[in-house]
Design an enzyme around this catalytic site. Structure first.
Site, PDB file in Angstrom:
ATOM      1  N   THR A   9       0.834  -1.192   0.000  1.00  0.00           N
ATOM      2  CA  THR A   9       0.000   0.000   0.000  1.00  0.00           C
ATOM      3  C   THR A   9       0.871   1.246   0.000  1.00  0.00           C
ATOM      4  O   THR A   9       2.059   1.201   0.306  1.00  0.00           O
ATOM      5  CB  THR A   9      -0.889   0.089   1.254  1.00  0.00           C
ATOM      6  OG1 THR A   9      -0.064   0.277   2.409  1.00  0.00           O
ATOM      7  CG2 THR A   9      -1.763  -1.126   1.412  1.00  0.00           C
ATOM      8  N   ASP A  10       0.252   2.358  -0.308  1.00  0.00           N
ATOM      9  CA  ASP A  10       0.837   3.660  -0.015  1.00  0.00           C
ATOM     10  C   ASP A  10       0.521   3.908   1.459  1.00  0.00           C
ATOM     11  O   ASP A  10      -0.041   3.039   2.136  1.00  0.00           O
ATOM     12  CB  ASP A  10       0.202   4.722  -0.930  1.00  0.00           C
ATOM     13  CG  ASP A  10       1.056   5.977  -1.047  1.00  0.00           C
ATOM     14  OD1 ASP A  10       1.998   6.149  -0.245  1.00  0.00           O
ATOM     15  OD2 ASP A  10       0.762   6.801  -1.917  1.00  0.00           O
ATOM     16  N   ALA A  11       0.822   5.058   1.979  1.00  0.00           N
ATOM     17  CA  ALA A  11       0.593   5.356   3.396  1.00  0.00           C
ATOM     18  C   ALA A  11      -0.893   5.217   3.729  1.00  0.00           C
ATOM     19  O   ALA A  11      -1.725   5.942   3.204  1.00  0.00           O
ATOM     20  CB  ALA A  11       1.091   6.754   3.724  1.00  0.00           C
TER      21      ALA A  11
END
Length: 97
Positions: A9-11
């Site tokens: 994932t991204d943040a």
């Protein structure tokens, strides 16, 4: 789709997620969707924030125990040889010269 690599994932603490889902729910949903690595499911600015991380881990464990997350998820072992940059034959010949 045919992709069988690692999904990251991204943040997870960005507004698009954190304003619509709780930290535990977002983490569980990401894993259910096939994510292998969650980045920043919560912020860890100080020791107090560790409680948030503990809650996420506990929520994921409960989801596994209840069957909401299956344990049959494939564990992907990256192959360093496949991930290494591939040069051309010219690069190899130049390096040997």
């Amino acid at each position: 789709m045919g992709y069988d690599g690692i999904l990251i994932t991204d943040a997870m603490n960005m507004a698009g997620i954190s304003e619509n889902f709780g930290q535990v729910e977002a983490s569980i949903r990401a894993i259910q969707a096939g994510i292998d690595i969650l980045l920043m499911p919560c912020v860890l600015y100080n020791l107090e924030n560790v409680k948030d991380l503990d809650a996420i881990i506990e929520g994921i464990e409960k989801a596994v125990e209840s069957g909401d997350i299956t344990e049959e998820a494939e564990v992907i072992q990256p192959d360093p040889a496949e991930d290494a940059p591939q040069g051309t034959d010219n690069d190899t010949e130049e390096a040997a010269a």
